[in-house]
Design a protein around this motif. Structure first.
Motif, short mmCIF file in Angstrom:
data_model
loop_
_atom_site.label_atom_id
_atom_site.label_comp_id
_atom_site.label_asym_id
_atom_site.label_seq_id
_atom_site.Cartn_x
_atom_site.Cartn_y
_atom_site.Cartn_z
N GLY A 2 68.64 -6.41 69.63
CA GLY A 2 67.82 -5.90 68.09
C GLY A 2 67.29 -7.33 67.42
N MET A 3 67.72 -8.19 67.59
CA MET A 3 66.96 -9.20 67.11
C MET A 3 66.00 -9.85 67.89
N ASP A 4 65.85 -9.66 69.14
CA ASP A 4 64.52 -9.84 69.64
C ASP A 4 63.36 -8.86 69.44
N VAL A 5 63.80 -7.48 69.09
CA VAL A 5 62.81 -6.78 68.78
C VAL A 5 62.21 -6.89 67.35
N ILE A 6 63.04 -7.25 66.53
CA ILE A 6 62.50 -7.73 65.29
C ILE A 6 61.72 -8.91 65.40
N VAL A 7 61.94 -9.75 66.01
CA VAL A 7 60.95 -11.07 66.30
C VAL A 7 59.49 -10.59 66.94
N VAL A 8 59.80 -9.69 67.87
CA VAL A 8 58.31 -9.19 68.48
C VAL A 8 57.70 -8.29 67.63
N ILE A 9 58.21 -7.68 66.68
CA ILE A 9 57.59 -6.95 65.79
C ILE A 9 57.14 -7.79 64.78
N ALA A 10 57.74 -8.86 64.34
CA ALA A 10 57.09 -9.93 63.29
C ALA A 10 55.88 -10.62 63.68
N ILE A 11 56.12 -10.96 65.03
CA ILE A 11 55.19 -11.57 65.74
C ILE A 11 53.76 -10.62 65.73
N PHE A 12 53.84 -9.45 66.14
CA PHE A 12 52.90 -8.41 66.43
C PHE A 12 52.14 -8.33 64.78
N PHE A 13 53.19 -8.15 63.74
CA PHE A 13 52.49 -8.12 62.56
C PHE A 13 51.62 -9.28 62.15
N ALA A 14 52.24 -10.58 62.55
CA ALA A 14 51.74 -11.83 62.14
C ALA A 14 50.29 -11.89 63.02
N PHE A 15 50.28 -11.50 64.11
CA PHE A 15 49.00 -11.51 64.80
C PHE A 15 48.20 -10.52 64.20
N VAL A 16 48.51 -9.26 63.80
CA VAL A 16 47.35 -8.39 63.09
C VAL A 16 46.81 -8.92 62.11
N ILE A 17 47.96 -9.23 61.17
CA ILE A 17 47.34 -9.90 59.98
C ILE A 17 46.30 -11.28 60.04
N GLY A 18 46.86 -12.01 61.13
CA GLY A 18 45.85 -13.25 61.45
C GLY A 18 44.29 -12.53 62.11
#
Length: 514
Positions: A2-18
């Motif tokens: 569950g922790m890895d999924v959250i990290v991936v989602i955070a990274i994705f959003f960070a990428f989208v925002i960037g």
């Protein structure tokens, strides 16, 4: 997990925002750059407009200055032309005044002359009255009128002048005739003595020798095809008779006869005799004869010393090599005539080059007289006129048989040279008996007409002169007699060339001084 999924989602959003912020930054940067380029373009456009305004001002100033210069030049030219017109008006005015003065002077002279004429008329009238009184006194003294005295004096003077004129004319005519005959005899004798040309008489029939009588059959060919082909190609008659090892070529055209002779010799040497070969050999023979004709013309002109002849005249001159007149070779006769004409011209002080040229070309009409109507002298003159600019040469050729109304010096020179060359012993082949018969027949025809006193055939039968009785035949009758004699000669006599008929009618007055 569950922790890895959250990290991936955070990274994705960070990428989208960037990515969103990066795109916005790029858009802002491009907008800034675009605005900057617009400002640069506006500055450039403003600068270009300023430069264009400056250039327009310069051009406008130059145009104004050019317009000023043109205006100044036009005004200057206008002033100059106006001044010139003023000067011309002044000159015209001066001339008009001068003419008026001259006219007034002329009128004064006319008035003066009129008064003088009146004085002269009065003096003339006084002289007339005085002359009439003197004439009346002379008529009373002499017993005859003035008209009768004048007529008697004029008659006496006229008779005396006629007698003196007739006596002097007879003396001058006799003296001139004696001197002319003596000079002509000297000139002709010198020309004859200095000419030593050989005499060569040619036959009008060519005989071609054969190696054997067997060649006659080959010349005839199967059913006569070879002899027909040869006659058609050359235009001559091939006579094959009982003469051993020889055939005869007969044609009125000597050039055709020569072509046939050469072609026949080539065929005999080659041995291949058939229609195709005959046509080929005849064509080569024609080329050879044409080359020989041109060479003969060049050689004749070079031998006599006549230069600058056109190729057409040289070719016609060379054709005379194969032409004969009474057995005399025409080209040899022309060369001899040129020499004699040059000698006669030299003795007379005339142009020797013109005399030689006319003598060499005098019989050139015989090269085409079988193809053109007219006498060979007239034909030759027309031919030479096309390619020779010397009118003296044309005159000599046209007049050398005395066929024209007027004969110039050149006609007499060429006629004399032609007669000397033709009359040399052995030059022409004609039997004396036939010659005498022709002369006698010519005179008999003329003597048979009424009113003929005597006739004489002269110039080897080329002319007949007829003396008529003046009391029987008038001037118009003499013309009719000449025409009738010409018709009679044409109908009843065979002769070469032309015969000139001259009818002479004269009235003689003879008296003796005692």
């Amino acid at each position: 997990m569950g922790m890895d999924v959250i990290v991936v989602i955070a990274i994705f959003f960070a990428f989208v925002i960037g990515a969103v912020f990066g795109g916005m930054a790029a858009f802002l940067f491009r907008r800034i750059m675009f605005n900057r380029q617009i400002r640069i373009a506006e500055r450039k456009a403003a600068k270009m407009m300023a430069e264009a305004r400056d250039e327009a001002k310069v051009v406008l100033n130059e145009a104004r200055e050019e317009a000023k210069r043109i205006k100044v030049a036009a005004e200057t030219e206008y002033r100059e032309r106006r001044a010139e017109l003023q000067r011309q008006e002044n000159r015209l005015s001066q001339k008009s005044e001068s003419l008026d003065r001259k006219l007034e002077s002329v009128e004064q002279r006319e008035r003066s002359l009129a008064s003088k004429e009146k004085e002269i008329d009065s003096i003339r009238a006084q002289l007339g009255e005085l002359r009439d009184r003197q004439l009346k006194q002379l008529e009373l003294i002499s017993g005859m009128s003035s008209a009768e005295a004048r007529q008697q004096l004029l008659d006496a003077m006229e008779v005396e002048m006629q007698q003196e004129t007739s006596r002097r004319l007879r003396e001058w005519e006799a003296k001139l005739k004696e001197e002319a005959d003596q000079r002509a005899q000297e000139i002709l004798a010198q020309a004859i003595q200095r000419s030593a040309s050989e005499v060569v008489a040619e036959s009008t029939v060519a005989v071609v020798p054969l190696p054997s009588d067997e060649m006659k059959g080959r010349l005839i060919g199967r059913e006569g095809r070879n002899i027909r082909a040869l006659e058609q190609a050359t235009g001559v008659d091939l006579i094959i008779d009982d003469t051993p090892e020889a055939v005869t070529l007969s044609s009125f055209d000597p050039v055709r006869r020569e072509i046939a002779r050469r072609a026949l010799n080539k065929l005999i040497l080659d041995g291949r005799i058939h229609p195709a070969r005959i046509e080929e050999v005849v064509a080569k023979a024609k080329e050879e004869v044409e080359a020989d004709i041109y060479s003969a013309g060049e050689q004749a002109a070079y031998q006599v010393g006549v230069h600058g002849l056109r190729p057409e005249l040289i070719k016609l001159l060379g054709r005379l090599k194969y032409r004969t007149s009474y057995g005399q070779n025409t080209l040899a006769h022309s060369i001899e005539t040129a020499y004699l004409a040059g000698m006669i011209a030299s003795e007379l002080g005339a142009n020797v080059a013109i005399a030689k040229r006319a003598g060499l070309l005098h019989d050139i009409g015989k090269a085409v007289d079988r193809e053109v109507e007219g006498t060979h002298a007239a034909i030759g003159a027309d031919l030479v006129k096309q390619w020779d600019r010397s009118p003296e040469v044309v005159q000599g050729i046209a007049e050398h048989h005395m066929e024209t109304e007027n004969v110039s010096l050149w006609g007499f020179i060429i006629s004399a040279a032609d007669a000397i060359s033709s009359a040399r012993p052995g030059a022409r082949r004609e039997s004396l008996e036939s010659y005498i018969k022709r002369m006698k027949a010519l005179e008999d025809i003329a003597d048979g007409f009424k009113g003929v006193e005597k006739s004489y055939a002269i110039q080897a039968g080329r002319e007949i002169r007829i003396l008529v009785k003046p009391e029987e035949i008038d001037d118009l009758g003499a013309m009719r007699l000449a025409r009738d004699i010409v018709k009679k000669i044409e109908e009843g006599l065979e002769y070469p060339g032309q015969i000139k008929v001259t009818v002479l009618r004269e009235t003689r007055a003879v008296d003796y001084a005692k």
